[in-house]
Write a protein that holds these residues in place. Structure first.
Motif, mmCIF file in Angstrom:
data_model
loop_
_atom_site.group_PDB
_atom_site.id
_atom_site.type_symbol
_atom_site.label_atom_id
_atom_site.label_comp_id
_atom_site.label_asym_id
_atom_site.label_seq_id
_atom_site.Cartn_x
_atom_site.Cartn_y
_atom_site.Cartn_z
ATOM 1 N N ALA A 1 42.144 -18.231 -4.155
ATOM 2 C CA ALA A 1 41.790 -16.979 -4.753
ATOM 3 C C ALA A 1 41.760 -15.857 -3.916
ATOM 4 C CB ALA A 1 40.731 -16.978 -5.781
ATOM 5 N N ILE A 2 40.739 -16.271 -2.862
ATOM 6 C CA ILE A 2 40.644 -15.283 -1.736
ATOM 7 C C ILE A 2 42.077 -15.023 -1.027
ATOM 8 C CG2 ILE A 2 39.218 -14.678 0.243
ATOM 9 C CD1 ILE A 2 37.024 -16.113 -0.732
ATOM 10 N N VAL A 3 42.645 -16.101 -0.513
ATOM 11 C CA VAL A 3 43.720 -15.824 0.105
ATOM 12 C C VAL A 3 44.951 -15.039 -0.438
ATOM 13 C CG1 VAL A 3 45.822 -17.011 0.975
ATOM 14 C CG2 VAL A 3 43.349 -17.764 1.496
ATOM 15 N N VAL A 4 44.884 -15.417 -1.994
ATOM 16 C CA VAL A 4 45.689 -14.935 -2.740
ATOM 17 C C VAL A 4 45.486 -13.151 -2.947
ATOM 18 C CG1 VAL A 4 46.673 -14.341 -5.169
ATOM 19 C CG2 VAL A 4 46.594 -16.682 -4.039
ATOM 20 N N ALA A 5 44.173 -12.891 -3.090
ATOM 21 C CA ALA A 5 44.003 -11.546 -3.289
ATOM 22 C C ALA A 5 44.264 -10.814 -1.872
ATOM 23 C CB ALA A 5 42.202 -11.566 -3.394
ATOM 24 N N ALA A 6 44.239 -11.295 -0.768
ATOM 25 C CA ALA A 6 44.440 -10.660 0.290
ATOM 26 C C ALA A 6 45.883 -10.378 0.158
ATOM 27 C CB ALA A 6 44.324 -11.291 1.618
ATOM 28 N N GLY A 7 46.794 -11.110 -0.220
ATOM 29 C CA GLY A 7 48.282 -11.056 -0.403
ATOM 30 C C GLY A 7 48.606 -9.881 -1.467
ATOM 31 N N LEU A 8 47.803 -9.931 -2.396
ATOM 32 C CA LEU A 8 48.228 -9.211 -3.559
ATOM 33 C C LEU A 8 48.038 -7.520 -2.947
ATOM 34 C CD1 LEU A 8 47.017 -10.783 -6.599
ATOM 35 C CD2 LEU A 8 49.167 -10.525 -5.966
ATOM 36 N N VAL A 9 47.243 -7.362 -2.157
ATOM 37 C CA VAL A 9 47.220 -6.167 -1.718
ATOM 38 C C VAL A 9 48.432 -5.732 -0.982
ATOM 39 C CG1 VAL A 9 46.110 -4.265 0.235
ATOM 40 C CG2 VAL A 9 44.671 -6.149 -0.915
ATOM 41 N N GLY B 1 51.188 -29.661 4.417
ATOM 42 C CA GLY B 1 49.895 -29.676 4.451
ATOM 43 C C GLY B 1 49.121 -28.670 4.476
ATOM 44 N N ARG B 2 49.520 -27.307 4.272
ATOM 45 C CA ARG B 2 48.837 -25.935 4.462
ATOM 46 C C ARG B 2 48.243 -25.853 2.982
ATOM 47 N NH1 ARG B 2 47.881 -24.326 9.357
ATOM 48 N NH2 ARG B 2 47.482 -22.385 8.486
ATOM 49 N N GLY B 3 47.312 -24.815 2.927
ATOM 50 C CA GLY B 3 46.661 -24.573 1.675
ATOM 51 C C GLY B 3 45.726 -25.394 1.312
ATOM 52 N N THR B 4 45.013 -25.224 0.243
ATOM 53 C CA THR B 4 43.759 -25.876 -0.545
ATOM 54 C C THR B 4 44.220 -26.476 -1.905
ATOM 55 O OG1 THR B 4 42.846 -24.117 -1.419
ATOM 56 C CG2 THR B 4 42.083 -24.816 0.881
#
Length: 317
Positions: free
Chosen positions: A257-265, A314-317
């Motif tokens: 979710a933190i990764v997505v939050a940065a991308g949504l900016v 294999g990237r991401g969680t």
């Protein structure tokens, strides 16, 4: 402790440590000297704090010790390679792993909004109950189109960017509670449904869809992503995978979710530019809609095609 005598005794070592810390390159002997002086300075700082905590001297020596430690351990540096990995692997992988959630949110939201538009358009008295008859006429005559030109484009874009980013942040942060996310989605669906229904009932469907589509495709998708990722975090708490503990599952979903939050900016910055500059532009409706559709399809390709490739690697969680 006699501070003057202490400074006189060790001042030369501190100055030498400061000199070595500030050098761009050190040979092997200087590195060994730096480590030894750092250890001594740390001991001196500890002694000063416990026996003679003089604020100015303690502050100076603390700064010196922290600087030497950073030099020994290595200062973190911005890396374009890390930024590239985030953009081409980490972010699309996080979006792809959550795609069933945000696609489900998009489907439910679209169905609800379509129903509200149909219902309000077929029952004009409903619109009057929501916003009032006079407000409905004003919305149709000038309010809806005027909203996009009320402020200068840069000011409008910044306002939209911060507003949408805040809304997405609420969805992501409150996702584990479920109800706040559903409430935010309902409020947005109701707003779009009532406004759309009023415009359709007055025969201005072309204006409504012609102005909301160029930016709405990407903007609403960003909201769907935020809500879907937030709900995915909640589900990790409610029903964690068998191989993970509840805490581990929530932690992994939270990191995603933190990764997505940065991308949504960035996504909301693009949608704000579309809404401020493209939606009210004096261009044919087809051109404006096409611009918005191309940007939206580019995002979907980024999230689903590039994201799928990143997940398989294999990237991401």
């Amino acid at each position: 402790m006699d501070l003057d005598a202490y400074v006189a005794e060790h001042g030369a070592e501190w100055r030498r440590l400061e000199q070595l810390t500030g050098r761009r390159r050190l040979d092997a002997a200087e590195v060994d000297e730096l480590v030894a002086l750092y250890q001594r300075a740390a001991t001196h700082l500890s002694a000063l704090r416990s026996r003679a905590p003089e604020p100015a001297l303690v502050g100076r020596l603390s700064h010196l010790v922290l600087g030497a430690r950073a030099r020994i351990t290595g200062r973190p540096r911005a890396s374009w390679a890390a930024v590239g990995r985030f953009l081409v692997a980490d972010l699309p992988a996080a979006l792809y792993r959550a795609w069933p959630w945000w696609c489900a949110v998009a489907t439910a939201f679209s169905a609800l909004t379509a129903f509200l538009i149909w219902f309000v358009a077929g029952h004009p008295d409903t619109a009057a109950a929501f916003i009032g008859a006079e407000a409905a006429r004003q919305l149709v005559d000038s309010g809806f189109a005027g909203y996009y030109t009320e402020f200068t484009a840069p000011t409008f874009a910044f306002h939209l960017w911060t507003h949408n980013a805040w809304l997405a942040a609420q969805c992501l942060a409150a996702g584990v509670l479920v109800v706040p996310v559903l409430w935010l989605l309902w409020q947005n669906a109701l707003n779009v449904g009532v406004v759309g229904g009023v415009m359709v009932s007055y025969g201005r469907a072309d204006v409504f869809f012609g102005m909301i589509t160029p930016h709405g495709l990407l903007e609403l998708t960003g909201i769907f992503v935020a809500a879907g990722v937030g709900l995915r975090t909640a589900w990790a708490w409610i029903a964690p995978p068998a191989q993970l503990s509840r805490g581990r599952a929530v932690a992994e979903a939270g990191r995603s979710a933190i990764v997505v939050a940065a991308g949504l900016v960035g996504l909301f910055a693009v949608s704000a530019l579309l809404e401020a500059f493209v939606t009210p532009a004096p261009l044919p409706v087809a051109v404006r809609v096409a611009i918005g559709a191309v940007v939206w399809l580019a995002f979907l390709a980024y999230a689903l095609l590039l994201g799928g490739r990143a997940v398989r690697a294999g990237r991401g969680t």
